[in-house]
Design an enzyme around this catalytic site. Structure first.
Site, PDB file in Angstrom:
ATOM      1  N   PRO A  91      19.518 -22.372  -4.765  1.00 21.19           N
ATOM      2  CA  PRO A  91      19.165 -21.231  -5.110  1.00 21.19           C
ATOM      3  C   PRO A  91      19.434 -20.270  -4.109  1.00 21.19           C
ATOM      4  O   PRO A  91      18.882 -20.380  -2.883  1.00 21.19           O
ATOM      5  CB  PRO A  91      17.710 -21.336  -5.859  1.00 21.19           C
ATOM      6  CG  PRO A  91      17.159 -22.534  -4.818  1.00 21.19           C
ATOM      7  CD  PRO A  91      18.305 -23.483  -4.601  1.00 21.19           C
ATOM      8  N   ASP A  92      19.396 -19.019  -4.276  1.00 22.43           N
ATOM      9  CA  ASP A  92      19.229 -17.884  -3.421  1.00 22.43           C
ATOM     10  C   ASP A  92      18.031 -17.491  -3.455  1.00 22.43           C
ATOM     11  O   ASP A  92      17.656 -16.889  -4.647  1.00 22.43           O
ATOM     12  CB  ASP A  92      20.327 -16.732  -3.866  1.00 22.43           C
ATOM     13  CG  ASP A  92      20.214 -15.628  -2.771  1.00 22.43           C
ATOM     14  OD1 ASP A  92      19.373 -15.622  -1.946  1.00 22.43           O
ATOM     15  OD2 ASP A  92      21.016 -14.846  -2.763  1.00 22.43           O
ATOM     16  N   PHE A  93      17.197 -17.346  -2.578  1.00 25.52           N
ATOM     17  CA  PHE A  93      15.733 -17.191  -2.643  1.00 25.52           C
ATOM     18  C   PHE A  93      15.485 -15.585  -2.720  1.00 25.52           C
ATOM     19  O   PHE A  93      14.565 -14.819  -3.040  1.00 25.52           O
ATOM     20  CB  PHE A  93      14.897 -17.585  -1.409  1.00 25.52           C
ATOM     21  CG  PHE A  93      15.357 -16.914  -0.163  1.00 25.52           C
ATOM     22  CD1 PHE A  93      14.056 -16.059   0.360  1.00 25.52           C
ATOM     23  CD2 PHE A  93      16.415 -17.184   0.670  1.00 25.52           C
ATOM     24  CE1 PHE A  93      14.499 -15.458   1.779  1.00 25.52           C
ATOM     25  CE2 PHE A  93      16.487 -16.433   1.581  1.00 25.52           C
ATOM     26  CZ  PHE A  93      15.508 -15.645   2.405  1.00 25.52           C
ATOM     27  N   ARG A  94      16.610 -14.784  -2.515  1.00 28.72           N
ATOM     28  CA  ARG A  94      16.627 -13.390  -2.622  1.00 28.72           C
ATOM     29  C   ARG A  94      17.115 -12.782  -4.092  1.00 28.72           C
ATOM     30  O   ARG A  94      16.906 -11.695  -4.303  1.00 28.72           O
ATOM     31  CB  ARG A  94      17.370 -12.854  -1.592  1.00 28.72           C
ATOM     32  CG  ARG A  94      16.787 -12.729   0.008  1.00 28.72           C
ATOM     33  CD  ARG A  94      17.519 -11.949   1.009  1.00 28.72           C
ATOM     34  NE  ARG A  94      18.312 -13.030   1.825  1.00 28.72           N
ATOM     35  CZ  ARG A  94      19.641 -13.616   1.298  1.00 28.72           C
ATOM     36  NH1 ARG A  94      20.268 -13.212   0.332  1.00 28.72           N
ATOM     37  NH2 ARG A  94      20.144 -14.554   2.208  1.00 28.72           N
ATOM     38  N   ASN A 165      24.307 -23.966   6.527  1.00 30.91           N
ATOM     39  CA  ASN A 165      23.470 -24.011   5.564  1.00 30.91           C
ATOM     40  C   ASN A 165      22.384 -25.058   6.171  1.00 30.91           C
ATOM     41  O   ASN A 165      22.571 -25.774   6.818  1.00 30.91           O
ATOM     42  CB  ASN A 165      24.215 -24.868   4.375  1.00 30.91           C
ATOM     43  CG  ASN A 165      25.205 -24.175   3.862  1.00 30.91           C
ATOM     44  OD1 ASN A 165      25.294 -22.903   3.958  1.00 30.91           O
ATOM     45  ND2 ASN A 165      26.269 -24.873   3.328  1.00 30.91           N
ATOM     46  N   ASP A 167      20.672 -26.919   3.893  1.00 26.87           N
ATOM     47  CA  ASP A 167      20.146 -27.843   2.601  1.00 26.87           C
ATOM     48  C   ASP A 167      20.619 -29.330   3.188  1.00 26.87           C
ATOM     49  O   ASP A 167      20.209 -30.154   2.342  1.00 26.87           O
ATOM     50  CB  ASP A 167      20.962 -27.216   1.478  1.00 26.87           C
ATOM     51  CG  ASP A 167      22.305 -27.148   1.797  1.00 26.87           C
ATOM     52  OD1 ASP A 167      23.087 -28.080   2.433  1.00 26.87           O
ATOM     53  OD2 ASP A 167      22.873 -26.022   1.309  1.00 26.87           O
ATOM     54  N   HIS A 184      22.033 -23.437  11.859  1.00 20.42           N
ATOM     55  CA  HIS A 184      20.637 -22.937  11.539  1.00 20.42           C
ATOM     56  C   HIS A 184      19.554 -24.058  11.563  1.00 20.42           C
ATOM     57  O   HIS A 184      18.409 -23.538  10.957  1.00 20.42           O
ATOM     58  CB  HIS A 184      20.793 -22.027  10.418  1.00 20.42           C
ATOM     59  CG  HIS A 184      21.532 -20.704  10.797  1.00 20.42           C
ATOM     60  ND1 HIS A 184      22.328 -20.164   9.541  1.00 20.42           N
ATOM     61  CD2 HIS A 184      22.002 -20.133  11.822  1.00 20.42           C
ATOM     62  CE1 HIS A 184      23.022 -19.160  10.303  1.00 20.42           C
ATOM     63  NE2 HIS A 184      22.919 -19.248  11.561  1.00 20.42           N
TER      64      HIS A 184
END
Ligand code: ZN
Length: 335
Positions: A91-94, A165, A167, A184
């Site tokens: 999901p895109d947390f934004r 990513n 994830d 990241h």
């Protein structure tokens, strides 16, 4: 960057560029830096098509497949972003409407990206751990794109995979950590914010799943998963790009908007003679503003484009077998 009269990048200028990138790599841009911060997801909808040849592009997707199939290219450097994980359901947390966004709304967060700021983390680590709970290894599964990259590795064609990513799906697909640069960071390890001891992320799974902020077993300080926050140095492994991009004989870029520095500039760090293939929903970054004659662009749905490439490579059956085998393993771990 200095170009020689033939338009080729000299070894010296590549090293100079790499040096600048290495310096740029020391810090992630913060929200005030004018660039988009760590991106978890972008939509990858849209229909397949319109890629391949244009007047400027001499190579086609089929040509790239041929270069790989015949092993004319076998030092492939890959760069990926959130667009390859969207099909896994990350999901895109934004994005309002996503479950994660709703979960984060209960906290008083000034703006979504604050969860990647150290100052806010020390004030209130709970929003970050809400995200951590969502993305901790095991929740989501790799998709076709991850397994295509795994197949590249299995065939000894992958020099390195650079991912933005967090994830962990590249690891989950079975690509060894030695082949990865998780620019990241990842949840695979964690560090005490007080005594700086390092721990396997797995040590804190029970805490994270139970909505407890994990504490250091030695000094009781808050333990933070090794995700790169704004202002934090990128992982030391990121410096591998200095050699990797100079050695690459093919650059594959998948599912990224190429908006986050220093990652974005890497797309220009391969030699001019090296083919670059962009598989993405949109035309982005240097493919748009500084295209090269060796560029190949395949726009549209990322999974469909990857499947087309796999088909041209003649790897479709092999990929299906790999996915079936690996899915069986993950099913076994879930039991
Ligand atoms: Zn500690």
């Amino acid at each position: 960057m200095a170009l020689d009269p033939l338009g080729a990048v000299s070894q010296q200028s590549i090293m100079a560029l790499s040096g600048r990138l290495a310096l740029a790599a020391l810090r992630l841009w913060g929200p005030g830096g004018g660039r988009r911060p760590i991106s978890l997801s972008v939509g990858a909808s849209g229909s397949f098509g319109c890629g391949g040849n244009s007047e400027k592009v001499k190579l086609s997707l089929k040509d790239v497949a041929e270069l790989l199939r015949t092993r004319a290219c076998r030092r492939v450097v890959v760069m990926v972003g959130a667009g390859i994980s969207t099909p896994s359901g990350i999901p895109d947390f934004r994005s309002p409407g996503s479950g994660l966004y709703s979960n984060l709304q209960q906290y008083d967060i000034p703006y979504p990206e604050a969860i990647f700021e150290l100052g806010f983390f020390f004030h209130n680590p709970k929003p970050f751990f809400t995200l951590a709970k969502e993305l901790y290894p095991g929740h989501y599964r790799p998709n076709v794109t991850h397994y295509f990259l795994r197949l590249l590795h299995d065939k000894e064609l992958l020099l390195r995979l650079y991912t933005q990513n967090i994830d962990g799906l590249e690891r989950a697909s079975g690509i060894p950590v030695s082949k990865l640069v998780e620019a990241h960071g990842s949840f695979a390890s964690a560090t005490c914010t007080v005594c700086r001891r390092s721990f396997p992320g797995e040590d804190f799974r029970a805490d994270v799943m139970a909505d407890r902020v994990p504490c250091c077993p030695v000094c009781t300080g808050v333990v933070k998963p090794d995700i790169v926050f704004f202002g934090e140095p990128l992982p030391a492994r990121f410096l591998l790009h200095v050699a990797d991009f100079a050695l690459a004989d093919l650059l594959l870029i998948l599912g990224t908007s190429l908006e986050v520095e220093p990652f974005a500039s890497l797309s220009e760090a391969v030699q001019k003679s090296v083919p670059r293939l962009l598989i993405n929903r949109d035309l982005v970054g240097s493919f748009a503003y500084s295209p090269r004659s060796t560029d190949v662009v395949q726009l549209g749905d990322v999974v469909q484009s990857v499947e087309r490439l796999v088909d041209l490579l003649g790897w479709t059956q092999e990929l299906q077998d790999l996915i079936q085998r690996e899915t069986g393993k993950l099913d076994g771990q879930d039991r």
